[in-house]
Each structure stands twice: as C-alpha cells, then as structure tokens.
Motif scaffolding. Structure first.
Motif, short mmCIF file in Angstrom:
data_model
loop_
_atom_site.label_atom_id
_atom_site.label_comp_id
_atom_site.label_asym_id
_atom_site.label_seq_id
_atom_site.Cartn_x
_atom_site.Cartn_y
_atom_site.Cartn_z
N ALA A 21 13.06 2.10 -7.08
CA ALA A 21 12.89 2.09 -5.62
C ALA A 21 12.41 0.72 -5.15
O ALA A 21 12.85 0.22 -4.12
CB ALA A 21 11.90 3.18 -5.21
N GLY A 22 11.53 0.09 -5.95
CA GLY A 22 11.06 -1.24 -5.59
C GLY A 22 12.19 -2.26 -5.60
O GLY A 22 12.30 -3.08 -4.70
N LEU A 24 15.26 -1.70 -5.01
CA LEU A 24 16.18 -1.45 -3.89
C LEU A 24 15.57 -1.81 -2.54
O LEU A 24 16.30 -2.18 -1.62
CB LEU A 24 16.60 0.02 -3.88
CG LEU A 24 17.50 0.43 -5.05
CD1 LEU A 24 17.75 1.92 -5.03
CD2 LEU A 24 18.83 -0.30 -4.98
N THR A 25 14.24 -1.70 -2.38
CA THR A 25 13.67 -1.92 -1.05
C THR A 25 13.10 -3.32 -0.86
O THR A 25 13.19 -3.86 0.24
CB THR A 25 12.54 -0.92 -0.76
OG1 THR A 25 11.63 -0.93 -1.85
CG2 THR A 25 13.08 0.47 -0.55
N ARG A 26 12.51 -3.91 -1.90
CA ARG A 26 11.83 -5.18 -1.68
C ARG A 26 12.83 -6.33 -1.54
O ARG A 26 13.91 -6.29 -2.13
CB ARG A 26 10.86 -5.48 -2.84
CG ARG A 26 9.71 -4.51 -2.92
CD ARG A 26 8.92 -4.45 -1.64
NE ARG A 26 8.38 -5.74 -1.26
CZ ARG A 26 7.15 -6.15 -1.55
NH1 ARG A 26 6.34 -5.38 -2.22
NH2 ARG A 26 6.73 -7.34 -1.16
N CYS A 35 9.44 -5.56 -10.50
CA CYS A 35 9.85 -4.16 -10.53
C CYS A 35 10.76 -3.90 -11.72
O CYS A 35 10.70 -2.83 -12.36
CB CYS A 35 10.56 -3.78 -9.24
SG CYS A 35 9.46 -3.70 -7.82
#
Lengths: 101, 168
Positions: A21-22, A24-26, A35
């Motif tokens: 998730a990190g 993909l979002t950061r 990540c």
C-alpha cells in the motif's frame, strides 16, 4: 515454540500488504524504496518461520542471500535516486516518467 | 509467555509499519522503519534464528538504513515533504486492492493448507539458526550461491559508483 506457524504467516502478510500500500500511495521515491524494504522483510519473516517450523536450514540460507541482494539493491537504487535528483531536481515519482513511453 | 512476547512484537511491528507509510517526512519514516527492523530481529530470535537476528540489525539498520538516511540528508528533501496532496482516487483504489489481497492471503492461510499448531519437526530446531549450523550450510551445500553473492556485491559497488559519479 508455543506460537503457531499461521500467526507468523499472518503477521508477515499484514506487513507485506502495508508495504505494498505504501508503494502504491506514496510519491517520494525514497519512501517507496523503504516500503519495498519492508515487503522484502515480510517475506524474510515467512521464510524464517517455515525454516524453524520445518526444521530445515534452507529457508534461513535463502534469507541470508536475500539480505545480501537487498544490500546490493539499496546501493544501486539510492545511486539511481541521486542521479535522477541531480538531473531533474525532484524525487517525486509522478514527475519521473522518462521511461514511460 | 512466548506468545505474549510475540503479540507485543507483532503489534509493535505493524504499528511502526503503518506509521512509516503515513508519515509525511521521509526522515521520520526512516526512523520508524528502523524500529520495525528491530522488532523483526526480535521475532527472528523468537524463531531461534540467532545469526539472522544479528544480521538483520547489522545489515539492515547498520548498513542499508544508514545509507537511506544519508541520502535523505544529502538531497535535503525538506521541501519534498510538501508534495502535492495525494489523489483521492488512487488512495481508494490502493485501499481496496490491499484489503482484497490481505483477505485473500488470510483466507488461504486460515482455511487450510498449513498445520494449525505446533512445530512439525522439533528435534534439533533449537540449534538450527546458530552460527555453526548456518556456516556449515553456507560453506557446504550453498557454497556456489555464496560465491556468486560476492560477485553480485562487486557489481553493485561498481554500479553504484558509476551511477552516482558526477559526469565529467
């Protein structure tokens, strides 16, 4: 070892998903890199848990090599980040798209 | 007692991982990741992998994270903390994908496949992760991969120097 194997596997899956998730979002390339390290470590935990519970050294040997490759990856990855920052003055991965098309 | 330690370490590892992802400043993110690596090293000790627990601290926090912190400070990314706000759409897609993946893995783990409890083989498991047995494996069965690792590290050193070098 009174902690059952699936507990370790669940913890490892949770850590892997947090890392994914990190990624993909950061937007900061270095945080994305960290990540990825977290995801690598989650997989290492799975390997060590299986190794201990199956009584086989193979998993731990694989983790040893994974660590060596992670160290090499860190050196090359951070060198790439430095080279990109020198050219484009940013580490925002939305603006680094020279290989996109 | 051991499960108490496990749940404490697991909660610690998950908390630091979440904080690392949510943190805006890359330097604070790196500190949280280091804390996470320490929790993982303690978990390795719980699994009787002594050598790898030490290597986790020496290699990851001692070498890789020092390099990361060094680069963060070298690039002076203070203004990068104010990157433009994340696109809400992408965040939602990520949450849905991650939750789906987690549910899938949890289902696979808990619905069957792995044994529910206890070590499959307990004899000799106590001395599995010691330096002696790891050394025996690395310099015996895994001698060729071990030597190839040194080649990878050499190539990585040369690659890093060439990439980070200022073009003359």
């Amino acid at each position: 070892m009174d902690v059952p194997l699936p507990y370790y596997l669940c913890l490892s899956a949770v850590l892997f998903v947090i890392g994914a998730a990190g990624v993909l979002t950061r937007r900061n390339a270095i945080v994305v890199f960290m990540c990825i390290e977290l995801m690598l470590n989650a997989v290492n935990l799975t390997l060590i848990a299986f190794s201990s519970f199956l009584g086989s050294i193979a998993g731990q040997a694989l983790v040893f090599f994974a660590m060596a490759v992670a160290a090499a990856e860190a050196a090359v990855g951070l060198a790439i980040v430095i080279a990109i920052y020198r050219n484009k003055k940013t580490v925002n991965i939305d603006e680094i798209n020279i290989l996109k098309w | 007692m051991e499960s108490l330690v496990f749940f404490f370490l697991a909660a610690f590892a998950v908390t630091t991982a979440v904080l690392m992802v949510l943190q805006r400043s890359p330097l604070v993110s790196a500190i949280y990741l280091i804390a996470n690596f320490f929790a993982l090293a303690a978990l390795y000790l719980l699994l009787r992998a002594q050598l790898l627990a030490v290597l986790q601290i020496v290699v990851y926090t001692g070498a890789i994270m020092v390099l990361v912190v060094f680069v963060i400070m070298l690039l002076n990314l203070a203004d990068e903390t104010r990157l433009r706000p994340r696109i809400a759409m992408r965040t939602w897609i990520t949450i849905v994908l991650s939750a789906g993946f987690l549910a899938e893995v949890m289902y696979a783990l808990l619905a069957g496949g792995t044994p529910a409890h206890g070590p499959l083989v307990s004899a000799g498991a106590e001395s599995l992760g010691t330096v002696e047995s790891m050394g025996g494996a690395l310099f015996g069965t895994y001698l060729l991969p071990f030597e190839i690792t040194s080649l990878i590290l050499l190539v990585a050193i040369l690659g890093a120097v060439v990439l980070a070098k200022k073009k003359g």
